[in-house]
Scaffold this active site. Sequence first.
Site, PDB file in Angstrom:
ATOM      1  N   LYS A 171     -15.726  -1.423 -16.630  1.00 28.21           N
ATOM      2  CA  LYS A 171     -14.378  -1.539 -17.130  1.00 28.21           C
ATOM      3  C   LYS A 171     -13.625  -2.874 -17.276  1.00 28.21           C
ATOM      4  O   LYS A 171     -12.510  -2.626 -17.873  1.00 28.21           O
ATOM      5  CB  LYS A 171     -13.490  -0.353 -16.241  1.00 28.21           C
TER       6      LYS A 171
HETATM    7  C1  LIG Z   1     -17.106   4.138 -17.448  1.00 27.33           C
HETATM    8  C2  LIG Z   1     -18.495   3.871 -16.957  1.00 27.33           C
HETATM    9  C3  LIG Z   1     -19.592   4.387 -17.602  1.00 27.33           C
HETATM   10  C4  LIG Z   1     -19.576   5.027 -19.099  1.00 27.33           C
HETATM   11  O1  LIG Z   1     -19.202   4.453 -20.133  1.00 27.33           O
HETATM   12  P1  LIG Z   1     -18.620   5.077 -21.201  1.00 27.33           P
HETATM   13  O2  LIG Z   1     -17.890   3.718 -22.251  1.00 27.33           O
HETATM   14  O3  LIG Z   1     -17.553   5.947 -20.964  1.00 27.33           O
HETATM   15  O4  LIG Z   1     -19.938   5.719 -22.058  1.00 27.33           O
HETATM   16  C5  LIG Z   1     -20.846   4.122 -17.333  1.00 27.33           C
HETATM   17  N1  LIG Z   1     -20.815   3.441 -15.922  1.00 27.33           N
HETATM   18  C6  LIG Z   1     -19.831   3.034 -15.286  1.00 27.33           C
HETATM   19  C7  LIG Z   1     -20.201   2.288 -13.922  1.00 27.33           C
HETATM   20  C8  LIG Z   1     -18.535   3.175 -15.548  1.00 27.33           C
HETATM   21  O5  LIG Z   1     -17.248   2.904 -15.178  1.00 27.33           O
END
Ligand SMILES: *Cc1c(COP(=O)(O)O)cnc(C)c1O
Length: 493
Positions: free
Chosen positions: A113
Site C-alpha cells: 500500500k
Molecule cells: C491490499 C493488499 C493486497 C490486495 O491488493 P488489491 O489492490 O486490493 O487487489 C494484497 N496483498 C497485500 C499485502 C495488501 O496489503
Amino acid sequence: MKYQSTRDNQKNKIESAEAIKQGLANDGGLFVPDEIPSLSTDDIKALCPLSYPERAANVLSRYLTDYTYEELLADCKAAYSEKSFVGGAAPVKNIHDNIYSLELWHGPTAAFKDMALQIMPRLLSRALVKTGEERTALILVATSGDTGKAALEGYKDIDRVKIMVFYPTGGVSRVQKLQMATQEGSNVNVCAIRGNFDDAQSNVKKIFADSDMAKALDENGYFFSSANSINWGRLVPQIVYYISAYCDLVNDGKIRLGDEINFCVPTGNFGNIFAAYLAKLMGLPIARLICASNMNNVLTDFLENGTYDRNRAFHLTMSPSMDILISSNLERLLYFCAGADETASYMKSLAESGKYTVSADVKTKIDELFSGYYADENETAKTIKETFEKYGYLCDTHTAVGVSAAERYCSDNNDTRVTVVDSTASPYKFAADVYTALGKDAPADQLDALDALSAYTDTEIAYPLRGLGERKVVFDKVIDADEMPAEVLKFAK
Ligand SMILES: *Cc1c(COP(=O)(O)O)cnc(C)c1O
C-alpha cells in the site's frame, strides 16, 4: 486527458486533479481516463536507464496532464526516496526458473500500500491548489490495522491535509497497535475505540454523512476526504511498477525488449491487477495476467464462469488483506470491456442481489488476458515452506498465494515465459504465520516472532518493524465510539 465515471454514458468529463479530490463519482461509479496513453517500444527503451522516481514521473505525466512534469518529478522523488524505500522502490528478484518476485514492500510500512500511499497525498495536496480549494482536507480512516498505518505514513507532514485514524481495541495486533501509537508527524492523530472494527468503521461512515459535522468543519476551514483505495490517485501510481519491472528485466538481460511476460497478482480489491491491465492497454508486452486469490475465491469463480456472486461464506485467512468479497475495482475492468451502460446495470444487480453475470462478449474479452487461481490455507503454508527450503526465497502469506498461482498456471499451460509475481508484503509483516508455515512453533508475543523468524531464516527484519518495542508511544487515548465526533471536532481546529 480527462476523466469520467464508469457509470456515466453522458461522458461528463473532469480533470485528474478534480477526480483525485472527489475520490468517488456522484453516481457511485469510479473515475477512469477517457483515453489510454500509448507506450511504444522506444518509450520503454527510454525508461530503462532511468531511476524509479524518474520512471514514475514519466508514466504519471501521461495520465495526470493537468500536473506539470516538474511537479510530478518533485513528488515522485520525495515519495520514492532511498530513505523511505530502503533497498529500492520495486526491485525484481528471481525465485526460481522463470518465476520472479516484484518486491513492493520496501516502503515505510513494509507492505505494498506504501507504493500508492506515499505519493497520493502529495497529488491530493496539489489537487486542492489546482481546484481552488482553500480549506484543509481532513482524512478520516477506520482501520483494522495495516491501511491505517500506511495512510498515516503517507499523509504525515503533507501541506493542506490532516489525518485522523481510529482503530478498534479488539482486533488489531500488538505490532499494528505499536506502529500506530508511535506515529510521528505534526498533522496526525490516532485514537483507539472500545469495540471491534465494525464499530470504528460504521461511526466513521456516520461522521462522513453527518451534515452538522460537515458544517462545523467548514466553519473551521476543513472538509472531509477519504484515503479510499478506489481513488484514481491511489491507482495510477501502481501502473508504474509493472513498467519499471519490465525495464529492470531488460536491463538485467532476462528478457529482450519486446518479449512478452506474465504478471501474477495476489488480489483483493482488484486495484493492483487493474493497474497491470492498464499497463497492458498502454502497450507493455504482457501475455497473461494471473489473478491469485485465497479461499475468498469470488474472483477465481468469476474468471471461470462469468458470474460474480458474493453470496458465499466469508473466510478469515492468513492473508487478511485479500479477505474481500466485493472487489470494487473490478468495475473499472467492466467499464473497459462493456462500456458505462452495461457496467451500471451489473453494479445495480450486484447491489440488489449480490451477483451479476457478464455477457458472452465481455467474458471472451476477459478470457483473452486473465487467468484465475486460488490457494487454500494448506497450499499457502506449503508454498512458503517449499519456496524457502528449495529456493531460499522467503515470502509472506499474500505473496505465497501468488507464487502458488503462478507455478500452477505455468505448469498447466506449459508457459515458460518470465512470470513476475507481485510480492505485496514483507514476510515480517506476517511473521508469526510465516514462521508457523515453516514448521516452527511461533512465540506467543508477536515481537518475539519477528526475532525468531530472523534467526531461523537468517534474513533481516524489515526496517519499519525493527525496534518497535523501544519507540516512544505518542497516542494512547482510548474512547467510546460515541465520543468520536467530539474527538474529530477537537482535532479540526
Ligand atoms: C491490499 C493488499 C493486497 C490486495 O491488493 P488489491 O489492490 O486490493 O487487489 C494484497 N496483498 C497485500 C499485502 C495488501 O496489503
